[in-house]
Design a protein around this motif. Sequence first.
Motif, PDB file in Angstrom:
ATOM      1  N   GLY A  69      41.987  24.839  45.577  1.00 61.57           N
ATOM      2  CA  GLY A  69      41.441  25.812  46.519  1.00 61.57           C
ATOM      3  C   GLY A  69      41.791  27.234  46.102  1.00 61.57           C
ATOM      4  N   ALA A  70      40.872  28.155  46.340  1.00 63.15           N
ATOM      5  CA  ALA A  70      41.106  29.564  46.015  1.00 63.15           C
ATOM      6  C   ALA A  70      40.504  30.450  47.092  1.00 63.15           C
ATOM      7  CB  ALA A  70      40.481  29.909  44.668  1.00 63.15           C
ATOM      8  N   VAL A  71      41.201  31.544  47.362  1.00 65.53           N
ATOM      9  CA  VAL A  71      40.667  32.600  48.213  1.00 65.53           C
ATOM     10  C   VAL A  71      40.347  33.754  47.277  1.00 65.53           C
ATOM     11  CG1 VAL A  71      41.190  34.241  50.062  1.00 65.53           C
ATOM     12  CG2 VAL A  71      41.990  31.864  50.229  1.00 65.53           C
ATOM     13  N   ILE A  72      39.159  34.317  47.428  1.00 64.25           N
ATOM     14  CA  ILE A  72      38.750  35.417  46.554  1.00 64.25           C
ATOM     15  C   ILE A  72      38.458  36.654  47.396  1.00 64.25           C
ATOM     16  CG2 ILE A  72      37.846  33.832  44.822  1.00 64.25           C
ATOM     17  CD1 ILE A  72      35.009  34.576  45.725  1.00 64.25           C
ATOM     18  N   GLY A  73      38.576  37.817  46.778  1.00 62.40           N
ATOM     19  CA  GLY A  73      38.250  39.060  47.444  1.00 62.40           C
ATOM     20  C   GLY A  73      36.746  39.221  47.608  1.00 62.40           C
ATOM     21  N   GLU A  74      36.360  39.982  48.638  1.00 65.55           N
ATOM     22  CA  GLU A  74      34.934  40.224  48.892  1.00 65.55           C
ATOM     23  C   GLU A  74      34.233  40.823  47.678  1.00 65.55           C
ATOM     24  OE1 GLU A  74      34.041  41.673  53.337  1.00 65.55           O
ATOM     25  OE2 GLU A  74      35.538  42.885  52.298  1.00 65.55           O
ATOM     26  N   PRO A 112      39.262  24.663  37.126  1.00 65.52           N
ATOM     27  CA  PRO A 112      38.222  24.639  38.160  1.00 65.52           C
ATOM     28  C   PRO A 112      38.823  24.892  39.544  1.00 65.52           C
ATOM     29  CG  PRO A 112      38.701  22.421  37.389  1.00 65.52           C
ATOM     30  CD  PRO A 112      39.517  23.355  36.550  1.00 65.52           C
ATOM     31  N   LYS A 113      38.137  25.705  40.336  1.00 71.26           N
ATOM     32  CA  LYS A 113      38.581  26.044  41.692  1.00 71.26           C
ATOM     33  C   LYS A 113      37.387  26.016  42.630  1.00 71.26           C
ATOM     34  CE  LYS A 113      42.744  26.977  40.297  1.00 71.26           C
ATOM     35  NZ  LYS A 113      43.847  26.096  40.615  1.00 71.26           N
ATOM     36  N   THR A 114      37.666  25.763  43.902  1.00 71.93           N
ATOM     37  CA  THR A 114      36.665  25.822  44.952  1.00 71.93           C
ATOM     38  C   THR A 114      37.014  26.975  45.873  1.00 71.93           C
ATOM     39  OG1 THR A 114      36.334  23.433  44.872  1.00 71.93           O
ATOM     40  CG2 THR A 114      35.606  24.564  46.871  1.00 71.93           C
ATOM     41  N   VAL A 115      36.047  27.825  46.179  1.00 75.00           N
ATOM     42  CA  VAL A 115      36.285  28.952  47.083  1.00 75.00           C
ATOM     43  C   VAL A 115      36.382  28.411  48.505  1.00 75.00           C
ATOM     44  CG1 VAL A 115      35.390  31.123  48.000  1.00 75.00           C
ATOM     45  CG2 VAL A 115      35.069  30.564  45.568  1.00 75.00           C
ATOM     46  N   VAL A 116      37.594  28.524  49.094  1.00 76.52           N
ATOM     47  CA  VAL A 116      37.807  28.051  50.469  1.00 76.52           C
ATOM     48  C   VAL A 116      37.918  29.220  51.440  1.00 76.52           C
ATOM     49  CG1 VAL A 116      38.880  25.887  49.746  1.00 76.52           C
ATOM     50  CG2 VAL A 116      40.326  27.885  50.213  1.00 76.52           C
ATOM     51  N   GLY A 117      38.120  30.425  50.900  1.00 80.16           N
ATOM     52  CA  GLY A 117      38.236  31.599  51.754  1.00 80.16           C
ATOM     53  C   GLY A 117      37.820  32.854  51.014  1.00 80.16           C
ATOM     54  N   GLU A 133      40.744  52.229  42.277  1.00 85.20           N
ATOM     55  CA  GLU A 133      39.756  51.179  42.004  1.00 85.20           C
ATOM     56  C   GLU A 133      40.327  49.831  42.444  1.00 85.20           C
ATOM     57  OE1 GLU A 133      36.187  49.637  40.727  1.00 85.20           O
ATOM     58  OE2 GLU A 133      36.744  51.733  40.575  1.00 85.20           O
ATOM     59  N   PRO A 134      39.769  49.205  43.483  1.00 83.76           N
ATOM     60  CA  PRO A 134      40.290  47.894  43.892  1.00 83.76           C
ATOM     61  C   PRO A 134      39.979  46.825  42.843  1.00 83.76           C
ATOM     62  CG  PRO A 134      38.412  48.517  45.257  1.00 83.76           C
ATOM     63  CD  PRO A 134      38.672  49.662  44.327  1.00 83.76           C
ATOM     64  N   HIS A 135      40.974  46.013  42.560  1.00 85.79           N
ATOM     65  CA  HIS A 135      40.793  44.921  41.602  1.00 85.79           C
ATOM     66  C   HIS A 135      40.051  43.767  42.263  1.00 85.79           C
ATOM     67  CE1 HIS A 135      43.455  46.866  38.812  1.00 85.79           C
ATOM     68  NE2 HIS A 135      44.423  46.895  39.709  1.00 85.79           N
ATOM     69  N   ARG A 136      39.405  42.979  41.433  1.00 88.44           N
ATOM     70  CA  ARG A 136      38.820  41.723  41.906  1.00 88.44           C
ATOM     71  C   ARG A 136      39.945  40.697  41.875  1.00 88.44           C
ATOM     72  NH1 ARG A 136      33.742  42.999  38.147  1.00 88.44           N
ATOM     73  NH2 ARG A 136      32.536  44.150  39.687  1.00 88.44           N
ATOM     74  N   VAL A 137      40.258  40.149  43.036  1.00 87.16           N
ATOM     75  CA  VAL A 137      41.461  39.331  43.189  1.00 87.16           C
ATOM     76  C   VAL A 137      41.114  37.888  43.527  1.00 87.16           C
ATOM     77  CG1 VAL A 137      43.602  39.052  44.506  1.00 87.16           C
ATOM     78  CG2 VAL A 137      42.791  41.332  43.944  1.00 87.16           C
ATOM     79  N   VAL A 138      41.918  36.978  42.951  1.00 89.46           N
ATOM     80  CA  VAL A 138      41.896  35.565  43.322  1.00 89.46           C
ATOM     81  C   VAL A 138      43.300  35.231  43.809  1.00 89.46           C
ATOM     82  CG1 VAL A 138      41.692  33.186  42.504  1.00 89.46           C
ATOM     83  CG2 VAL A 138      40.110  34.937  41.660  1.00 89.46           C
ATOM     84  N   TYR A 139      43.385  34.657  45.007  1.00 90.61           N
ATOM     85  CA  TYR A 139      44.657  34.202  45.571  1.00 90.61           C
ATOM     86  C   TYR A 139      44.711  32.692  45.398  1.00 90.61           C
ATOM     87  CZ  TYR A 139      44.313  38.710  47.974  1.00 90.61           C
ATOM     88  OH  TYR A 139      44.172  40.031  48.277  1.00 90.61           O
ATOM     89  N   LEU A 140      45.711  32.214  44.686  1.00 96.38           N
ATOM     90  CA  LEU A 140      45.887  30.774  44.481  1.00 96.38           C
ATOM     91  C   LEU A 140      47.114  30.313  45.259  1.00 96.38           C
ATOM     92  CD1 LEU A 140      45.136  30.528  40.662  1.00 96.38           C
ATOM     93  CD2 LEU A 140      43.594  30.084  42.578  1.00 96.38           C
ATOM     94  N   PRO A 141      47.115  29.062  45.707  1.00101.35           N
ATOM     95  CA  PRO A 141      48.228  28.592  46.530  1.00101.35           C
ATOM     96  C   PRO A 141      49.520  28.448  45.743  1.00101.35           C
ATOM     97  CG  PRO A 141      46.684  26.797  46.087  1.00101.35           C
ATOM     98  CD  PRO A 141      46.079  28.042  45.535  1.00101.35           C
ATOM     99  N   PHE A 142      50.592  28.804  46.409  1.00102.38           N
ATOM    100  CA  PHE A 142      51.948  28.650  45.903  1.00102.38           C
ATOM    101  C   PHE A 142      52.632  27.792  46.940  1.00102.38           C
ATOM    102  CE2 PHE A 142      56.331  30.510  45.574  1.00102.38           C
ATOM    103  CZ  PHE A 142      56.604  30.060  44.309  1.00102.38           C
ATOM    104  N   ASP A 143      52.904  26.546  46.612  1.00102.74           N
ATOM    105  CA  ASP A 143      53.357  25.570  47.610  1.00102.74           C
ATOM    106  C   ASP A 143      54.837  25.664  47.931  1.00102.74           C
ATOM    107  OD1 ASP A 143      51.019  24.391  48.310  1.00102.74           O
ATOM    108  OD2 ASP A 143      51.080  22.923  46.692  1.00102.74           O
TER     109      ASP A 143
END
Length: 122
Positions: free
Chosen positions: A67-72, A92-97, A109-119
Motif C-alpha cells: 500500500g502507498a499514499v501519494i501526494g496530490e 509494485p504498489k497500490t495507491v490506497v490514499g 517547489e513541493p516534491h512529489r511524495v510517496v508515503y510507504l508504511p513503516f510497521d
Amino acid sequence: MRAVPGVAQVGLSQTRPMVGGGYWDEASTASGKKADISVHHGSRRFIEALGVPLVAGRMALPGEKDGAVIGENLARALEVSLGAQLKVGNEPKTVVGIAKTAQYSDLHEPHRVVYLPFDYEQ
C-alpha cells in the motif's frame, strides 16, 4: 510522547522533514508515465503529525507492504487515483490514499511524495 501536554499527534518515520530525509526514486505506471519522487517511510500517524491531511482513501494498514499514499501533485502528474497500480523503483504498489501536497525540504517547489508504511506503532 502523546501524553505530553500540548502534543497533538506523534508519528514515527525513517526520514526527517525539512532536512531532505527520505530518498529519491522514480514512480511509474503501466502506461509508461513516470515521475521523480521523494519516498518517505512512516507510521500511520506520520503524516497526521506533520499536519498533512488525506484528501482521499486511507493510510496503509499495518503489514500492508504494497500500500502507498501519494501526494496530490503526484496523482495529477501520473494521472492516477485510488486503486491505481504503480511501481516505486522496482516495487509494485497500490495507491490506497492521496494526501494533500506538502512541502518538506524545499519551500519553493513541493516534491512529489510517496508515503510507504513503516510497521512500528505503539
